[in-house]
Design a protein around this motif. Structure first.
Motif, mmCIF file in Angstrom:
data_model
loop_
_atom_site.group_PDB
_atom_site.id
_atom_site.type_symbol
_atom_site.label_atom_id
_atom_site.label_comp_id
_atom_site.label_asym_id
_atom_site.label_seq_id
_atom_site.Cartn_x
_atom_site.Cartn_y
_atom_site.Cartn_z
ATOM 1 N N GLY A 194 0.808 -1.208 0.000
ATOM 2 C CA GLY A 194 0.000 0.000 0.000
ATOM 3 C C GLY A 194 0.837 1.252 0.000
ATOM 4 O O GLY A 194 2.069 1.208 0.031
ATOM 5 N N PRO A 195 0.191 2.426 -0.024
ATOM 6 C CA PRO A 195 0.927 3.699 -0.048
ATOM 7 C C PRO A 195 1.757 3.905 1.225
ATOM 8 O O PRO A 195 1.287 3.669 2.331
ATOM 9 N N GLY A 240 8.974 0.532 -4.637
ATOM 10 C CA GLY A 240 7.649 0.762 -5.207
ATOM 11 C C GLY A 240 7.670 1.856 -6.259
ATOM 12 O O GLY A 240 8.721 2.206 -6.808
ATOM 13 N N THR A 241 6.500 2.421 -6.521
ATOM 14 C CA THR A 241 6.342 3.449 -7.550
ATOM 15 C C THR A 241 5.974 4.786 -6.907
ATOM 16 O O THR A 241 5.132 4.833 -6.004
ATOM 17 N N ILE A 242 6.600 5.869 -7.360
ATOM 18 C CA ILE A 242 6.320 7.203 -6.824
ATOM 19 C C ILE A 242 4.875 7.583 -7.193
ATOM 20 O O ILE A 242 4.529 7.698 -8.370
ATOM 21 N N LYS A 243 4.063 7.782 -6.164
ATOM 22 C CA LYS A 243 2.657 8.133 -6.378
ATOM 23 C C LYS A 243 2.450 9.652 -6.342
ATOM 24 O O LYS A 243 1.646 10.209 -7.090
ATOM 25 N N ALA A 244 3.156 10.331 -5.451
ATOM 26 C CA ALA A 244 3.011 11.786 -5.333
ATOM 27 C C ALA A 244 4.276 12.385 -4.730
ATOM 28 O O ALA A 244 4.967 11.734 -3.941
ATOM 29 N N ILE A 245 4.586 13.628 -5.125
ATOM 30 C CA ILE A 245 5.709 14.387 -4.560
ATOM 31 C C ILE A 245 5.122 15.611 -3.861
ATOM 32 O O ILE A 245 4.384 16.383 -4.474
ATOM 33 N N HIS A 246 5.427 15.760 -2.561
ATOM 34 C CA HIS A 246 4.766 16.782 -1.738
ATOM 35 C C HIS A 246 5.596 18.050 -1.548
ATOM 36 O O HIS A 246 5.160 18.958 -0.841
ATOM 37 N N VAL A 247 6.804 18.092 -2.121
ATOM 38 C CA VAL A 247 7.656 19.264 -1.934
ATOM 39 C C VAL A 247 8.138 19.770 -3.287
ATOM 40 O O VAL A 247 8.016 19.079 -4.301
ATOM 41 N N SER A 248 8.677 20.970 -3.286
ATOM 42 C CA SER A 248 9.238 21.544 -4.508
ATOM 43 C C SER A 248 10.651 22.038 -4.216
ATOM 44 O O SER A 248 11.043 22.187 -3.049
ATOM 45 N N ALA A 249 11.415 22.308 -5.249
ATOM 46 C CA ALA A 249 12.789 22.776 -5.086
ATOM 47 C C ALA A 249 12.822 24.096 -4.318
ATOM 48 O O ALA A 249 11.966 24.961 -4.505
ATOM 49 N N ASN A 250 13.792 24.213 -3.410
ATOM 50 C CA ASN A 250 14.030 25.405 -2.568
ATOM 51 C C ASN A 250 12.991 25.586 -1.463
ATOM 52 O O ASN A 250 13.024 26.576 -0.740
ATOM 53 N N VAL A 310 7.520 12.402 -0.198
ATOM 54 C CA VAL A 310 6.877 11.702 -1.314
ATOM 55 C C VAL A 310 6.002 10.584 -0.766
ATOM 56 O O VAL A 310 6.164 10.148 0.379
ATOM 57 N N THR A 311 5.058 10.138 -1.593
ATOM 58 C CA THR A 311 4.259 8.956 -1.280
ATOM 59 C C THR A 311 4.593 7.883 -2.297
ATOM 60 O O THR A 311 4.608 8.139 -3.502
ATOM 61 N N ILE A 312 4.887 6.689 -1.805
ATOM 62 C CA ILE A 312 5.283 5.574 -2.664
ATOM 63 C C ILE A 312 4.235 4.470 -2.560
ATOM 64 O O ILE A 312 3.863 4.055 -1.463
ATOM 65 N N ALA A 346 6.522 -2.397 1.613
ATOM 66 C CA ALA A 346 7.535 -2.049 2.620
ATOM 67 C C ALA A 346 8.115 -3.310 3.199
ATOM 68 O O ALA A 346 7.413 -4.084 3.823
ATOM 69 N N ASP A 347 9.390 -3.518 2.968
ATOM 70 C CA ASP A 347 10.046 -4.724 3.482
ATOM 71 C C ASP A 347 10.443 -4.507 4.927
ATOM 72 O O ASP A 347 11.596 -4.314 5.263
ATOM 73 N N VAL A 348 9.450 -4.539 5.804
ATOM 74 C CA VAL A 348 9.682 -4.265 7.223
ATOM 75 C C VAL A 348 9.256 -5.472 8.030
ATOM 76 O O VAL A 348 8.123 -5.918 7.952
ATOM 77 N N GLN A 349 10.146 -6.037 8.791
ATOM 78 C CA GLN A 349 9.832 -7.191 9.610
ATOM 79 C C GLN A 349 9.023 -6.763 10.824
ATOM 80 O O GLN A 349 9.288 -5.729 11.416
ATOM 81 N N PRO A 350 8.022 -7.543 11.229
ATOM 82 C CA PRO A 350 7.238 -7.183 12.405
ATOM 83 C C PRO A 350 8.046 -7.351 13.668
ATOM 84 O O PRO A 350 8.970 -8.143 13.710
ATOM 85 N N SER A 351 7.701 -6.556 14.668
ATOM 86 C CA SER A 351 8.373 -6.684 15.953
ATOM 87 C C SER A 351 7.921 -7.964 16.634
ATOM 88 O O SER A 351 6.968 -8.606 16.233
ATOM 89 N N VAL A 352 8.654 -8.344 17.679
ATOM 90 C CA VAL A 352 8.306 -9.565 18.411
ATOM 91 C C VAL A 352 6.905 -9.469 18.982
ATOM 92 O O VAL A 352 6.119 -10.407 18.926
ATOM 93 N N GLN A 353 6.534 -8.256 19.510
ATOM 94 C CA GLN A 353 5.204 -8.090 20.094
ATOM 95 C C GLN A 353 4.124 -8.235 19.032
ATOM 96 O O GLN A 353 3.094 -8.875 19.254
ATOM 97 N N GLU A 354 4.359 -7.650 17.834
ATOM 98 C CA GLU A 354 3.374 -7.747 16.762
ATOM 99 C C GLU A 354 3.223 -9.190 16.304
ATOM 100 O O GLU A 354 2.137 -9.668 16.017
ATOM 101 N N THR A 355 4.375 -9.909 16.251
ATOM 102 C CA THR A 355 4.321 -11.304 15.827
ATOM 103 C C THR A 355 3.478 -12.135 16.776
ATOM 104 O O THR A 355 2.652 -12.950 16.368
#
Length: 659
Positions: free
Chosen positions: A227-228, A278-288, A298-300, A304-313
């Motif tokens: 997801g985003p 992933g793929t760039i969905k939106a860019i929220h900032v501009s130069a300067n 940005v929103t991608i 997300a290759d994030v391993q769950p914590s022990v508590q979440e597992t």
């Protein structure tokens, strides 16, 4: 399988004792060798279970990180299989009788709430007694296996003791300054057997024929969140920064750790990486645009290759049936918990700087942190017992470096500006238009203004580089085939570095008391590079220890990084002498400004063919103009003239460097 030397916080160590012999059966974490350095005595544990097949080192050998120590032959798989089959046969009857009950439990497994308190004790640390230098946890903390809990130290060792269990710290049995030895209780940890109960239930469920496989198997990417994903500004150590460059556009495919934007403050330029693929969905900032910590960049749309914590597992295990991955070891089933993802940061220190860090009294975790942050521990003020540097000292140093220069720069600007009147009104003379300087020019103003406080003199000279240029012409084609640009600047840098070893005052600094000079142990040479935004000065490290080929390669790399705005703060720090060259732009001579806190800078103008009297007639010689500016408080005029004269001799015949 080979067991290799881990990161022990020093570049080299000596094998003091070999604790195993060929044929020994060892388990995971059994000590195999004892390594010693000037500051540490460390037992290296085995990372596997098996039989010692061969010993690859002997006592007295010097080893470094990655050196193979012993070779282990893993436990025979057939023996493990037989033991597993025996246990399986014993449980088959029970599985058939309990199949119906198991099906209900798999549909809604309820983990057991039973828990136990485990004592974590002092392991064998190679000395009879040691002192508790620091307690790294407190009551109520959640800790995992191998998390450091205390630091114990002796006259020759500093060791971080890891936890052997996972759970909650129930009590701490020692305090800082206590004398401890092997077997003394350090902390008590309350562990939960919920995950074991769940895993046991799930393991039985796999053997039950009445249960469909799809009820017990979790998706393979259970540790991934689709997801985003919003990428925000990380902690830069300053209140505000501006976006200098956006490196991606909407629709681009990016990988994890790929740079997205470049943000700049007065003293740092940082590339913000993506935490996901992933793929760039939106860019929220501009130069300067000005940004601060937490603002979305940005929103991608990706994974997300994030391993769950022990508590979440554990929470997932208590609410849905998940297939437990088990490993048969000596006839028993061991649950393999999902491991927390840890990113490996690349070291930001050179080998020479790491060697300097090894001389400072600090623990392995602090040394690792220093390498990751690019901190020289010798510059950090220690607050630990016996002048030991702790993590808080490193963080305080980094924070001070990030914030202090901005304050001092603004103060310097105020001091300089205070002596100048405001601009007059030019409206009666056609008016004008305000145009902002580049950020690089703005940052340079305070630094250049410091030159007003330096009594500066410039010494001019000419070097005959006819033979040197001819030799460079012979080498240039071969270097070009290797992708290396061999410029005259590489030869000049080598010659100046050689000369600075003989004339250390030119690479020194005037001390704050104005009564002494700080002489540096190493040479780090600033090389001025022209960019579209202005002049920047990256640092060439230890040119006196490198060949002309190595210097040419690094000069090319630094110039490219400067033009591409890829220089890090570390690339711009630590210089004690500067060379600035006009190249082939033009001119006959100029007066370069000494860059405080340095005391000298060498300017190079374009070389030209000039008639030189040889005693009988005039010879056409290629002459290189040199302009040496220096701080007259530290350098005498005669010394400056002698310096440039020596340099002309070296450039006329660079073979003198070999003498």
């Amino acid at each position: 399988m080979q067991i290799k030397t881990p990161d022990i916080g020093v570049e080299k160590a000596t094998v003091a004792e070999i604790l195993v012999k060929v044929g020994d059966h060892i388990s995971v974490d059994d000590s195999i060798v004892l390594l010693e350095s000037d500051k540490a005595s460390v037992e290296v544990p085995s990372t596997t279970t098996g039989v010692v097949k061969s010993i690859l080192i002997k006592e007295g050998d010097e080893v470094s990180e990655g050196t193979a120590l012993v070779e282990i032959e893993s436990v025979d798989a057939e023996e493990v299989s037989v033991k597993s089959e025996e246990k399986s046969a014993q449980t088959e009857v029970k599985v058939e009788e309990e199949a119906a009950v198991t099906e209900e439990k798999v549909a809604a497994p309820a983990p057991s709430n039973s828990s136990q308190t485990v004592e974590v004790k002092v392991p064998d640390i190679g000395v009879e007694k040691a002192l508790v230098g620091e307690i790294l946890v407190k009551v109520g903390d959640e800790i995992a296996v191998d998390d450091s809990i205390v630091v114990v130290e002796s006259d020759k060792a500093t060791v971080e003791v890891p936890s052997t269990v996972e759970g909650t710290v129930e009590s701490i049995a020692v305090k800082e300054g206590d004398s401890v030895k092997e077997g003394v209780v350090l902390i008590k940890v309350k562990t939960s057997s919920a995950s074991t109960s769940v895993a046991s239930t799930q393991a039985k469920a796999e053997s039950a024929p009445a249960v469909a496989p799809n009820k017990t198997e979790a998706p393979k990417d259970v540790a991934q969140a689709a997801g985003p994903v919003e990428i925000a500004v990380p902690d830069l150590g300053v209140d505000k920064a501006s976006v200098s460059e956006i490196l991606v556009s909407v629709g681009d495919r990016v990988e994890k750790d790929q740079s997205l934007v470049v943000v700049e403050s007065d003293k740092a330029s940082v590339e913000v990486p993506s935490t996901v693929s992933g793929t760039i969905k939106a860019i929220h900032v501009s130069a300067n645009q000005e940004v601060k910590q937490g603002m979305p960049l940005v929103t991608i749309d990706g994974v997300a290759d994030v391993q769950p914590s022990v508590q979440e597992t554990k929470a997932q295990q208590s609410t849905q049936p998940v297939k437990a991955e088990t490993k048969a070891v000596s006839g028993s089933e061991k649950v393999v918990e999902p491991q927390a993802h840890v990113s490996n940061s690349s070291d930001k220190l050179s080998k020479e700087q790491q060697a300097e860090n090894a001389k400072v009294y600090a623990g392995p975790a602090v040394r690792k942190l220093a390498r990751e942050l690019g901190v020289l521990l010798a510059q950090v003020e220690s607050s630990g017992p016996h002048e030991r540097v702790v993590k808080e000292d490193v963080f305080a140093y980094v924070k001070q470096r990030l914030t202090a220069p901005q304050t001092s720069s603004s103060q310097a600007v105020a001091q300089v500006a205070s002596g100048l009147p405001a601009l007059p009104d030019f409206s009666a003379f056609g008016g004008g238009e305000i145009k902002a300087m580049t950020r690089l020019q703005q940052v340079s103003v305070p630094q250049l203004s410091l030159n007003n406080f330096i009594p500066q003199v410039t010494q001019f000279d000419l070097a005959d580089i006819t033979e040197l240029e001819a030799w460079r012409g012979e080498l240039k084609a071969g270097f070009k085939q290797q992708g290396i640009s061999l410029t005259i600047l590489a030869f000049i840098a080598k010659a100046v570095a050689f000369l600075l070893k003989e004339e250390p005052y030119f690479a020194g600094h005037l001390a704050d008391d104005q009564k002494s000079v700080l002489l540096r142990n190493e040479i780090h040479m600033g090389i001025a590079v022209a960019t579209p935004d202005g002049l920047t000065v990256p640092v060439l490290r230890n040119p006196d220890q490198k060949s002309i080929k190595q210097i040419a390669i690094e000069l090319g790399e630094l110039s490219k990084k400067a033009r591409d705005k890829k220089l890090s703060p570390k690339d711009l720090q630590g210089a004690n002498f500067t060379i600035t060259s006009l190249g082939s732009i033009g001119g006959t001579a100029f007066t370069p400004l000494v860059n405080w806190p340095q005391v000298a800078i060498l300017g190079i103008s374009p070389a030209t063919m000039q008639p030189v009297w040889n005693g009988q007639d005039f010879d056409p010689r290629l002459m290189l103009p040199l302009s040496l500016s220096y701080d007259h408080r530290v350098i005498n005029g005669a010394d400056a003239a002698r310096f440039t004269h020596k340099l002309t001799k070296l450039l006329a015949d660079i073979r003198n460097i070999l003498l």
